[in-house]
Design an enzyme around this catalytic site. Structure first.
Site, mmCIF file in Angstrom:
data_model
loop_
_atom_site.group_PDB
_atom_site.id
_atom_site.type_symbol
_atom_site.label_atom_id
_atom_site.label_comp_id
_atom_site.label_asym_id
_atom_site.label_seq_id
_atom_site.Cartn_x
_atom_site.Cartn_y
_atom_site.Cartn_z
ATOM 1 N N TYR A 15 -2.150 -1.072 10.873
ATOM 2 C CA TYR A 15 -2.531 -1.564 9.908
ATOM 3 C C TYR A 15 -1.320 -1.289 8.686
ATOM 4 O O TYR A 15 -0.609 -2.077 8.124
ATOM 5 C CB TYR A 15 -3.682 -1.061 8.993
ATOM 6 C CG TYR A 15 -3.731 -1.335 7.455
ATOM 7 C CD1 TYR A 15 -4.098 -2.613 6.891
ATOM 8 C CD2 TYR A 15 -3.233 -0.050 6.575
ATOM 9 C CE1 TYR A 15 -4.115 -2.847 5.608
ATOM 10 C CE2 TYR A 15 -3.644 -0.411 5.304
ATOM 11 C CZ TYR A 15 -3.931 -1.899 4.695
ATOM 12 O OH TYR A 15 -3.901 -1.897 3.547
ATOM 13 N N SER A 27 0.860 -1.213 0.154
ATOM 14 C CA SER A 27 0.170 0.154 0.091
ATOM 15 C C SER A 27 0.814 1.138 0.013
ATOM 16 O O SER A 27 2.021 1.207 0.683
ATOM 17 C CB SER A 27 -0.875 -0.008 1.239
ATOM 18 O OG SER A 27 -1.606 1.315 1.391
ATOM 19 N N LYS A 38 1.674 -3.690 6.782
ATOM 20 C CA LYS A 38 2.206 -3.626 5.533
ATOM 21 C C LYS A 38 3.638 -3.640 5.194
ATOM 22 O O LYS A 38 4.384 -4.222 4.418
ATOM 23 C CB LYS A 38 1.617 -2.463 4.617
ATOM 24 C CG LYS A 38 -0.068 -3.066 4.372
ATOM 25 C CD LYS A 38 -0.280 -4.153 3.432
ATOM 26 C CE LYS A 38 -1.544 -4.518 3.643
ATOM 27 N NZ LYS A 38 -1.931 -5.785 2.958
HETATM 28 P P1 NAD Z 1 -11.208 -6.961 1.063
HETATM 29 O O1 NAD Z 1 -11.284 -6.835 2.450
HETATM 30 O O2 NAD Z 1 -12.175 -6.708 0.260
HETATM 31 O O3 NAD Z 1 -10.400 -8.245 0.672
HETATM 32 C C1 NAD Z 1 -9.623 -9.168 1.447
HETATM 33 C C2 NAD Z 1 -10.301 -10.291 1.519
HETATM 34 O O4 NAD Z 1 -9.344 -11.285 2.457
HETATM 35 C C3 NAD Z 1 -11.545 -10.445 2.140
HETATM 36 O O5 NAD Z 1 -12.314 -11.179 1.259
HETATM 37 C C4 NAD Z 1 -11.693 -11.304 3.473
HETATM 38 O O6 NAD Z 1 -12.615 -11.988 3.634
HETATM 39 C C5 NAD Z 1 -10.220 -12.002 3.269
HETATM 40 N N1 NAD Z 1 -9.334 -12.518 4.518
HETATM 41 C C6 NAD Z 1 -9.122 -11.654 5.391
HETATM 42 N N2 NAD Z 1 -8.280 -12.294 6.204
HETATM 43 C C7 NAD Z 1 -8.271 -13.623 5.869
HETATM 44 C C8 NAD Z 1 -7.712 -14.666 6.486
HETATM 45 N N3 NAD Z 1 -7.164 -14.575 7.570
HETATM 46 N N4 NAD Z 1 -7.935 -16.023 5.764
HETATM 47 C C9 NAD Z 1 -8.560 -16.101 4.823
HETATM 48 N N5 NAD Z 1 -9.325 -14.900 4.096
HETATM 49 C C10 NAD Z 1 -9.118 -13.698 4.828
HETATM 50 O O7 NAD Z 1 -9.938 -6.010 0.681
HETATM 51 P P2 NAD Z 1 -9.357 -5.259 -0.498
HETATM 52 O O8 NAD Z 1 -9.748 -3.827 -0.564
HETATM 53 O O9 NAD Z 1 -9.612 -6.195 -1.580
HETATM 54 O O10 NAD Z 1 -7.951 -5.437 -0.181
HETATM 55 C C11 NAD Z 1 -6.886 -6.589 -0.640
HETATM 56 C C12 NAD Z 1 -5.506 -6.410 -0.319
HETATM 57 O O11 NAD Z 1 -4.959 -5.141 -0.623
HETATM 58 C C13 NAD Z 1 -5.377 -6.194 1.281
HETATM 59 O O12 NAD Z 1 -4.124 -6.844 1.616
HETATM 60 C C14 NAD Z 1 -5.503 -4.810 1.673
HETATM 61 O O13 NAD Z 1 -4.540 -4.420 2.627
HETATM 62 C C15 NAD Z 1 -4.660 -4.287 0.329
HETATM 63 N N6 NAD Z 1 -4.906 -2.756 0.139
HETATM 64 C C16 NAD Z 1 -6.188 -2.335 -0.230
HETATM 65 C C17 NAD Z 1 -6.337 -1.026 -0.480
HETATM 66 C C18 NAD Z 1 -7.929 -0.624 -0.441
HETATM 67 O O14 NAD Z 1 -7.943 0.651 -0.309
HETATM 68 N N7 NAD Z 1 -8.767 -1.394 -0.667
HETATM 69 C C19 NAD Z 1 -5.152 -0.233 -0.562
HETATM 70 C C20 NAD Z 1 -3.988 -0.792 -0.452
HETATM 71 C C21 NAD Z 1 -3.645 -1.993 -0.137
HETATM 72 C C1 WQD Z 2 -9.400 9.896 0.903
HETATM 73 C C2 WQD Z 2 -9.380 11.169 1.124
HETATM 74 C C3 WQD Z 2 -9.934 11.895 3.669
HETATM 75 C C4 WQD Z 2 -13.900 10.079 3.655
HETATM 76 C C5 WQD Z 2 -6.844 4.676 2.899
HETATM 77 C C6 WQD Z 2 -5.923 3.980 3.925
HETATM 78 C C7 WQD Z 2 -4.697 3.547 3.092
HETATM 79 C C8 WQD Z 2 -5.199 2.731 1.851
HETATM 80 C C9 WQD Z 2 -6.391 3.552 1.236
HETATM 81 C C10 WQD Z 2 -5.002 0.366 2.236
HETATM 82 C C11 WQD Z 2 -8.811 11.873 2.718
HETATM 83 C C12 WQD Z 2 -10.996 12.180 2.561
HETATM 84 C C13 WQD Z 2 -12.557 10.483 3.299
HETATM 85 C C14 WQD Z 2 -14.994 10.931 4.334
HETATM 86 C C15 WQD Z 2 -13.201 12.457 3.523
HETATM 87 N N1 WQD Z 2 -5.666 1.750 2.390
HETATM 88 N N2 WQD Z 2 -12.554 11.726 3.243
HETATM 89 N N3 WQD Z 2 -14.532 12.073 3.903
HETATM 90 O O1 WQD Z 2 -7.134 7.956 3.797
HETATM 91 O O2 WQD Z 2 -6.229 8.152 1.454
HETATM 92 O O3 WQD Z 2 -6.244 5.850 2.439
HETATM 93 O O4 WQD Z 2 -7.326 3.990 1.985
HETATM 94 O O5 WQD Z 2 -4.022 0.390 2.175
HETATM 95 O O6 WQD Z 2 -4.007 2.919 3.857
HETATM 96 O O7 WQD Z 2 -5.289 4.941 4.772
HETATM 97 O O8 WQD Z 2 -8.486 6.939 1.938
HETATM 98 O O9 WQD Z 2 -10.663 7.276 1.177
HETATM 99 O O10 WQD Z 2 -10.083 6.958 3.734
HETATM 100 O O11 WQD Z 2 -9.701 9.336 2.282
HETATM 101 O O12 WQD Z 2 -13.386 13.971 3.189
HETATM 102 O O13 WQD Z 2 -15.979 10.601 4.552
HETATM 103 O O14 WQD Z 2 -10.701 11.382 1.339
HETATM 104 O O15 WQD Z 2 -9.883 12.895 4.473
HETATM 105 O O16 WQD Z 2 -8.433 13.110 2.273
HETATM 106 P P1 WQD Z 2 -6.970 7.410 2.440
HETATM 107 P P2 WQD Z 2 -9.859 7.638 2.169
#
Ligand code: NAD
Ligand code: WQD
Length: 339
Positions: free
Chosen positions: A149, A124, A153
């Site tokens: 969290y 991330s 990562k």
């Molecule tokens: P998500 O929660 O939709 O998907 C994660 C999946 O993993 C879920 O279906 C959950 O049921 C499963 N899971 C969690 N723990 C488990 C376990 N112990 N055993 C088996 N299954 C398990 O999340 P996502 O948004 O699809 O994110 C996927 C990956 O990408 C994650 O590692 C997340 O940290 C990373 N990521 C997400 C974002 C984002 O904003 N969505 C941004 C950066 C990184």
């Molecule tokens: C985006 C912008 C908020 C909600 C998060 C995790 C990061 C990554 C992606 C996994 C910010 C603003 C939000 C609301 C708002 N995930 N906002 N009103 O914070 O960039 O990142 O998701 O790895 O680790 O921290 O994403 O979508 O929460 O916010 O004004 O109700 O929107 O302040 O500027 P963020 P976000």
């Protein structure tokens, strides 16, 4: 070739499974459904005409995981499974370390024991913290993560660097910026549980009348319109990057590879720009109010994704408006489904 996709019924995982099937990979999913739903499996089948093999269990259960590796010839893994709620991770840090790190280590142990390579990790942009200069490239120094969290990562990346070095493995660390949008069929998308924390799900639920008003967290940032800036990447584009990264690992002649890629659009958008783009794309109003800044938020983060373009031949292709249009179609699908 069978690819293990952990968390393959989740938001990014399900979109990636579709792309893998489109590229003729056999997919084996392990997902404990802790943040996803079983109907997604049917929808993947509806989109691709193929039903992936699915095991519903928690990756912390080593013995069950071992059985999957006994039953299939696994040639690689895309590891999505993790808990991802930043706020919750500050309240329950041990649960986050346990789930995100033990799950990862259990899969890696199977890879080590069985001499398997080709491992892709969902990292991330959070690993960079508030970077000193924009755009953020892969050489930007990592700062202490703002949340537990985020630390999982950073630790996950460190574990994988050691894994690649000590056991001569091919590894790719993919640092996603802010994934948004849904599948163009409206059969896959994000399923936020409870009140969404992330911007786009909140905007969408506000437009749908589920939430009264969007709170914009701060309009006094040193940005053009005063609201914070992020790099919103369309989830299908993101999914395609995984296939490109996997193919690169599989086709590599080296035994040991450690790839790191930023996956973003390279363009920053402010919160107000996202709201306006959503309104324009879907011809619907999003009521909002300006509120104080959210604790822990950074001012600006957007990627330099040139390395992924150069080495993977991948780049973001979908506009913010188009991504936000698919989000709205997905919201309508969820509404119909619940009636
Ligand atoms: P998500 O929660 O939709 O998907 C994660 C999946 O993993 C879920 O279906 C959950 O049921 C499963 N899971 C969690 N723990 C488990 C376990 N112990 N055993 C088996 N299954 C398990 O999340 P996502 O948004 O699809 O994110 C996927 C990956 O990408 C994650 O590692 C997340 O940290 C990373 N990521 C997400 C974002 C984002 O904003 N969505 C941004 C950066 C990184
Ligand atoms: C985006 C912008 C908020 C909600 C998060 C995790 C990061 C990554 C992606 C996994 C910010 C603003 C939000 C609301 C708002 N995930 N906002 N009103 O914070 O960039 O990142 O998701 O790895 O680790 O921290 O994403 O979508 O929460 O916010 O004004 O109700 O929107 O302040 O500027 P963020 P976000």
């Amino acid at each position: 070739m069978s690819i293990l996709v952990t968390g393959g019924l989740g938001y990014i995982g399900s979109h990636t499974v579709v792309e893998l099937i489109n590229h003729n990979f056999e997919v084996v999913i392990v997902d404990d459904l802790s943040n996803s739903e079983k109907f997604i499996l049917n929808n993947i089948e509806e989109i691709t005409g193929k039903r992936p093999i699915f095991y519903p269990f928690d990756l912390k259960r080593k013995e069950l995981l071992s059985q999957v590796f006994e039953a299939h010839i696994i040639s690689g893994c895309i590891h999505f499974a993790a808990s991802k709620a930043v706020g919750e991770s500050m309240i329950k840090p041990l649960d986050y370390y346990e789930n995100n790190l033990f799950s990862l280590i259990n899969v890696l142990q199977e890879f080590r024991k069985r001499d398997i390579s080709n491992f892709i990790f969902s990292s991330s942009c959070t690993v960079y913290g508030q970077a000193d200069k924009m755009p953020i490239d892969e050489n930007t120094p990592l700062k202490e993560a703002e949340s537990s969290y985020g630390k999982t990562k950073q630790m996950g990346e460190d574990i994988l660097k050691d894994f690649s070095r000590a056991y001569q493995k091919r590894v790719s660390l993919l640092r996603y910026f802010n994934p948004i949008g849904a599948h163009p069929t409206a059969l896959l998308g994000e399923l936020p549980s409870g009140i969404p924390n992330n911007l786009v799900p909140y905007v969408t639920q506000t437009a749908a009348g589920i939430r009264e008003k969007l709170s914009i967290w701060g309009d006094d940032y040193p940005t053009e319109d005063g609201t914070a800036v992020r790099d919103y990447i369309y989830v299908v584009d993101l999914a395609k990057a995984h296939v490109a990264a996997l193919k690169k690992l599989i086709n590599s002649e080296e035994q040991k590879v450690l790839d790191i890629y930023n996956l973003g659009t390279g363009k920053g958008s402010s919160v107000l720009e996202v709201v306006k783009a959503f309104e324009l794309a879907n011809n619907i109003k999003v009521p909002y109010q300006i509120c104080p800044r959210r604790e822990g938020d950074i001012t600006v983060a957007y990627a330099n994704a040139d390395k992924a373009e150069k080495e993977l031949g991948w780049k973001s292709e979908t506009s913010l408006e188009e991504a936000l249009r698919t989000t709205w179609e997905w919201q309508k699908y969820l509404k119909e489904k619940s009636q």
